[in-house]
Design a protein around this motif. Structure first.
Motif, short mmCIF file in Angstrom:
data_model
loop_
_atom_site.label_atom_id
_atom_site.label_comp_id
_atom_site.label_asym_id
_atom_site.label_seq_id
_atom_site.Cartn_x
_atom_site.Cartn_y
_atom_site.Cartn_z
N MET A 1 0.82 -1.20 0.00
CA MET A 1 0.00 0.00 0.00
C MET A 1 0.86 1.25 0.00
N SER A 2 2.00 1.19 0.71
CA SER A 2 2.89 2.35 0.75
C SER A 2 3.43 2.66 -0.64
N TYR A 3 3.77 1.63 -1.41
CA TYR A 3 4.27 1.83 -2.77
C TYR A 3 3.19 2.46 -3.65
N LEU A 4 1.96 1.97 -3.53
CA LEU A 4 0.87 2.51 -4.32
C LEU A 4 0.61 3.98 -3.95
N GLU A 5 0.63 4.28 -2.68
CA GLU A 5 0.42 5.67 -2.26
C GLU A 5 1.55 6.57 -2.75
N SER A 6 2.77 6.04 -2.77
CA SER A 6 3.90 6.82 -3.28
C SER A 6 3.72 7.11 -4.76
N LEU A 7 3.21 6.14 -5.50
CA LEU A 7 2.94 6.36 -6.92
C LEU A 7 1.89 7.45 -7.11
N LYS A 8 0.85 7.42 -6.28
CA LYS A 8 -0.19 8.45 -6.38
C LYS A 8 0.38 9.84 -6.11
N VAL A 9 1.24 9.93 -5.11
CA VAL A 9 1.87 11.21 -4.80
C VAL A 9 2.74 11.67 -5.96
N PHE A 10 3.53 10.76 -6.51
CA PHE A 10 4.41 11.10 -7.62
C PHE A 10 3.62 11.62 -8.81
N VAL A 11 2.52 10.97 -9.14
CA VAL A 11 1.69 11.40 -10.27
C VAL A 11 1.15 12.80 -10.04
N ARG A 12 0.64 13.08 -8.85
CA ARG A 12 0.10 14.41 -8.59
C ARG A 12 1.19 15.47 -8.55
N VAL A 13 2.38 15.13 -8.07
CA VAL A 13 3.49 16.08 -8.06
C VAL A 13 3.86 16.47 -9.50
N VAL A 14 3.92 15.49 -10.38
CA VAL A 14 4.24 15.77 -11.79
C VAL A 14 3.13 16.61 -12.41
N GLU A 15 1.88 16.25 -12.16
CA GLU A 15 0.76 16.97 -12.77
C GLU A 15 0.67 18.41 -12.29
N LEU A 16 0.98 18.65 -11.03
CA LEU A 16 0.87 19.99 -10.47
C LEU A 16 2.18 20.76 -10.51
N GLY A 17 3.27 20.08 -10.87
CA GLY A 17 4.55 20.75 -11.03
C GLY A 17 5.17 21.23 -9.74
N SER A 18 4.81 20.61 -8.62
CA SER A 18 5.31 21.06 -7.33
C SER A 18 5.13 19.97 -6.29
N ILE A 19 6.17 19.71 -5.51
CA ILE A 19 6.05 18.74 -4.43
C ILE A 19 5.08 19.25 -3.37
N THR A 20 5.15 20.56 -3.09
CA THR A 20 4.25 21.14 -2.10
C THR A 20 2.79 21.00 -2.54
N ALA A 21 2.50 21.38 -3.81
CA ALA A 21 1.13 21.31 -4.30
C ALA A 21 0.66 19.86 -4.41
N GLY A 22 1.53 18.97 -4.89
CA GLY A 22 1.15 17.57 -5.00
C GLY A 22 0.89 16.95 -3.65
N GLY A 23 1.75 17.28 -2.67
CA GLY A 23 1.54 16.77 -1.32
C GLY A 23 0.26 17.29 -0.71
N ARG A 24 -0.01 18.60 -0.90
CA ARG A 24 -1.23 19.18 -0.36
C ARG A 24 -2.46 18.50 -0.95
N ASP A 25 -2.40 18.21 -2.26
CA ASP A 25 -3.53 17.56 -2.91
C ASP A 25 -3.77 16.17 -2.34
N MET A 26 -2.70 15.52 -1.88
CA MET A 26 -2.81 14.19 -1.28
C MET A 26 -2.90 14.25 0.24
N ARG A 27 -3.05 15.46 0.78
CA ARG A 27 -3.17 15.67 2.22
C ARG A 27 -1.89 15.25 2.94
N LEU A 28 -0.76 15.62 2.36
CA LEU A 28 0.54 15.35 2.96
C LEU A 28 1.32 16.65 3.10
N SER A 29 2.19 16.72 4.08
CA SER A 29 3.08 17.86 4.21
C SER A 29 4.15 17.78 3.11
N PRO A 30 4.81 18.90 2.79
CA PRO A 30 5.89 18.86 1.80
C PRO A 30 6.97 17.84 2.17
#
Length: 298
Positions: free
Chosen positions: A1-30
């Motif tokens: 599950m951790s690997y799958l969640e990491s993939l989800k975070v990675f996809v959103r980071v790429v789509e939003l162009g920011s680790i901060t924005a991608g993390g926020r979208d996934m309800r994670l801190s930077p």
């Protein structure tokens, strides 16, 4: 599950162009989002992102991972929807967007009630007065005010949203009350402005039909509720949805201006990029929201 969640975070980071924005979208801190990305880089033994002070882009390997991860996650979403459809139990997360004012007053109160009835569903609500691209932003349902331009989206009207011109009694005492639409040109009009904003003019309903009126003023904001606050503070005239200022009109903090030539009502509705609403949670939330909001726009 951790690997799958990491993939989800990675996809959103790429789509939003920011680790901060991608993390926020996934309800994670930077920091937590960065840890997820680092875990993936350690797993693959390669750098996945090129970072500069201004940009973040995937490396060649990162792009390969992104393209394939999107397919995997989309397949999982489809599988989840199919299982839910057969079981009759809605489950999983869905992303919902709405304009700020409507989101806070109309949509946000619905979310706890919907989740209480469907405890296996997680609703991720995103509020913004900016125009959103629901495909690029991976939005499942987008509530809107106005006329959507993208004809490829599925559109469901909820109601017409009446608008009203308002100002404080203090402002009117100092600057006078407009008697005709033309008088607005001599007043400080509070404008909703941001890139691609439609409100560089106001459209009023006159006996001759809708009339575009160029207006101007010394205050503008990309947050509609700020305009309401400014109107309450006596700085100018605002063009707001009636539901947003109804309480202030009732208690006299704001006064309706030009009631015989009000702003043209705008459509309030919901959009989805899905050609078929087979996912039970999307269909249920849309039906729930339409039913609850149908008579809340007056």
């Amino acid at each position: 599950m951790s690997y799958l969640e990491s993939l989800k975070v990675f996809v959103r980071v790429v789509e939003l162009g920011s680790i901060t924005a991608g993390g926020r979208d996934m309800r994670l801190s930077p920091a937590a989002a960065s840890t997820r990305i680092r875990d993936l880089e350690n797993r693959f033994g390669a750098r996945l992102l090129n970072r500069t002070t201004r940009t973040l882009t995937p490396t060649e390997i990162g792009q390969v991972l992104y393209d394939n991860a999107r397919k995997v996650l989309a397949a999982l979403d489809e599988a989840e929807a199919a299982v839910a459809s057969h079981s009759g139990t809605p489950l999983g997360a869905m992303r919902v967007s709405a304009p700020l004012g409507a989101g806070r007053r109309l949509i946000a109160p619905l979310v706890p009630r919907f989740v209480a009835e469907n405890p296996e569903v997680q609703v991720r609500l995103r509020l913004s007065d900016r125009v959103v691209n629901i495909v690029e932003d991976a939005i499942d349902l987008a509530f809107y005010l106005g006329q959507p331009e993208d004809s490829t989206l599925i559109r469901r009207k909820i109601a017409d949203c009446p608008r009203v011109l308002v100002a404080s009694p203090e402002y009117l005492a100092q600057h006078g009350t407009p008697d005709a639409p033309e008088d607005l040109k001599r007043h400080n009009c509070l404008l909703l402005r941001f890139p691609r904003s439609p409100e560089y003019y106001w459209v009023l309903q006159t006996p001759e039909g809708p009339r575009k009126l160029a207006v101007a003023g010394g205050f503008d904001s990309d947050d509609g509720e700020v305009l309401t606050d400014w109107a309450l503070a006596g700085t100018g005239i605002a063009n707001r949805p009636r539901y947003e200022v109804a309480a202030a009109l009732r208690d006299g903090r704001l006064v309706e201006i030009l009631p015989d030539t009000p702003p043209v009502a705008v459509e309030f509705g919901v959009l989805t990029p899905h050609r078929d609403l087979q996912d039970p949670k999307l269909r249920l939330f849309m039906d729930f929201a339409v039913r609850e909001l149908k008579f809340a726009m007056g």
